[in-house]
Design a protein around this motif. Sequence first.
Motif, short mmCIF file in Angstrom:
data_model
loop_
_atom_site.label_atom_id
_atom_site.label_comp_id
_atom_site.label_asym_id
_atom_site.label_seq_id
_atom_site.Cartn_x
_atom_site.Cartn_y
_atom_site.Cartn_z
N HIS A 15 0.86 -1.19 0.00
CA HIS A 15 0.00 0.00 0.00
C HIS A 15 0.89 1.24 0.00
O HIS A 15 1.67 1.44 0.93
CB HIS A 15 -0.90 0.02 1.24
CG HIS A 15 -1.77 -1.19 1.35
ND1 HIS A 15 -2.79 -1.46 0.47
CD2 HIS A 15 -1.76 -2.21 2.25
CE1 HIS A 15 -3.38 -2.60 0.81
NE2 HIS A 15 -2.77 -3.07 1.89
N VAL A 16 0.79 2.05 -1.04
CA VAL A 16 1.63 3.23 -1.19
C VAL A 16 0.78 4.49 -1.24
O VAL A 16 -0.13 4.60 -2.06
CB VAL A 16 2.50 3.14 -2.48
CG1 VAL A 16 3.32 4.41 -2.66
CG2 VAL A 16 3.40 1.92 -2.44
N ASP A 17 1.08 5.43 -0.33
CA ASP A 17 0.49 6.76 -0.36
C ASP A 17 1.69 7.70 -0.55
O ASP A 17 2.28 8.18 0.41
CB ASP A 17 -0.24 7.04 0.95
CG ASP A 17 -0.85 8.44 1.00
OD1 ASP A 17 -0.85 9.13 -0.05
OD2 ASP A 17 -1.29 8.84 2.08
N PHE A 18 2.07 7.89 -1.83
CA PHE A 18 3.33 8.55 -2.16
C PHE A 18 3.19 10.07 -2.14
O PHE A 18 2.86 10.71 -3.13
CB PHE A 18 3.82 8.07 -3.53
CG PHE A 18 5.22 8.51 -3.85
CD1 PHE A 18 6.28 7.99 -3.16
CD2 PHE A 18 5.46 9.44 -4.85
CE1 PHE A 18 7.58 8.38 -3.43
CE2 PHE A 18 6.76 9.84 -5.14
CZ PHE A 18 7.82 9.31 -4.43
N ARG A 19 3.44 10.62 -0.96
CA ARG A 19 3.43 12.07 -0.74
C ARG A 19 4.12 12.32 0.60
O ARG A 19 4.15 11.42 1.45
CB ARG A 19 1.99 12.61 -0.71
CG ARG A 19 1.17 11.99 0.41
CD ARG A 19 -0.24 12.50 0.49
NE ARG A 19 -0.97 11.77 1.52
CZ ARG A 19 -0.94 12.05 2.82
NH1 ARG A 19 -0.23 13.06 3.28
NH2 ARG A 19 -1.62 11.32 3.69
N PRO A 20 4.67 13.51 0.82
CA PRO A 20 5.22 13.80 2.14
C PRO A 20 4.14 13.59 3.20
O PRO A 20 3.02 14.07 3.05
CB PRO A 20 5.66 15.26 2.04
CG PRO A 20 5.92 15.46 0.57
CD PRO A 20 4.88 14.61 -0.12
N GLY A 21 4.47 12.82 4.23
CA GLY A 21 3.51 12.47 5.26
C GLY A 21 2.76 11.19 4.97
O GLY A 21 2.08 10.65 5.83
N TRP B 17 7.17 -7.77 7.50
CA TRP B 17 6.40 -6.54 7.27
C TRP B 17 7.28 -5.31 7.46
O TRP B 17 8.17 -5.31 8.31
CB TRP B 17 5.23 -6.47 8.25
CG TRP B 17 4.13 -7.44 7.93
CD1 TRP B 17 4.07 -8.75 8.30
CD2 TRP B 17 2.96 -7.18 7.17
NE1 TRP B 17 2.91 -9.32 7.81
CE2 TRP B 17 2.21 -8.38 7.11
CE3 TRP B 17 2.46 -6.04 6.52
CZ2 TRP B 17 1.00 -8.48 6.44
CZ3 TRP B 17 1.25 -6.14 5.87
CH2 TRP B 17 0.53 -7.34 5.82
N GLY B 18 7.02 -4.29 6.67
CA GLY B 18 7.75 -3.04 6.81
C GLY B 18 6.83 -1.86 6.59
O GLY B 18 5.76 -1.98 5.97
N LYS B 19 7.25 -0.73 7.13
CA LYS B 19 6.47 0.49 6.93
C LYS B 19 7.42 1.67 6.80
O LYS B 19 8.35 1.84 7.59
CB LYS B 19 5.52 0.72 8.11
CG LYS B 19 4.58 1.90 7.88
CD LYS B 19 3.55 1.98 8.98
CE LYS B 19 2.56 3.10 8.72
NZ LYS B 19 1.61 3.21 9.82
N ALA B 20 7.17 2.46 5.78
CA ALA B 20 7.96 3.67 5.54
C ALA B 20 7.04 4.89 5.69
O ALA B 20 5.85 4.82 5.37
CB ALA B 20 8.55 3.64 4.13
N LEU B 21 7.63 5.98 6.17
CA LEU B 21 6.92 7.26 6.26
C LEU B 21 7.70 8.25 5.40
O LEU B 21 8.86 8.56 5.68
CB LEU B 21 6.86 7.76 7.71
CG LEU B 21 6.29 9.17 7.89
CD1 LEU B 21 4.84 9.25 7.43
CD2 LEU B 21 6.40 9.61 9.35
#
Length: 177
Positions: A57-63, A86-90
């Motif tokens: 799941h990608v929400d590609f924007r700052p934040g 599992w991984g999570k990026a901000l």
Amino acid sequence: MSNSNQTNQLVSKVEGSTLILERIFKAPRELVFKAFSEAEHLKHWWGPKGWTLPVCHVDFRPGGTWHYCMKCEDKNQGDFYGMESWGKALYREISIPEQIIYTDGFSDAEGNISKDLPETLVQLDFIELNGQTKLVNTGKYASPEALQQVIDMGMLPGISQTFDNLDVHLENLQKSN
């Protein structure tokens, strides 16, 4: 050494608590950037050999965030077979198509970041090289020990295989166009 061999070479160096990875890809910068920023691309290449990305799941924007699950589908990998990671990026900063800065951590299926495993501040720089792209991946850890922990977990061969997968994906994209 011929240029084509150099293209596939992952160069890594450790400077204290920072790991710098460099690799040249035979693809235009915009395409390499897109491969890092869109779920439909990441699903094709992210993860080491024998692993798939069943959740991405990608929400590609700052934040915004990127929450994903890598799963070992290769029976030859023994105890790893069936394992999920599992991984999570901000995402912190995005400059299309030059740079992506984000924090990256191990997480659970709900996206809660693990406090027991190192988090990384990642800076990806995409440098145009006459139709090819030099990727400079700078990972900053809380300490040299935290960096050593991920190295001991097999991160370097894993990222090398992941970038090999990206090479194949980029080649396939360029053939189909």
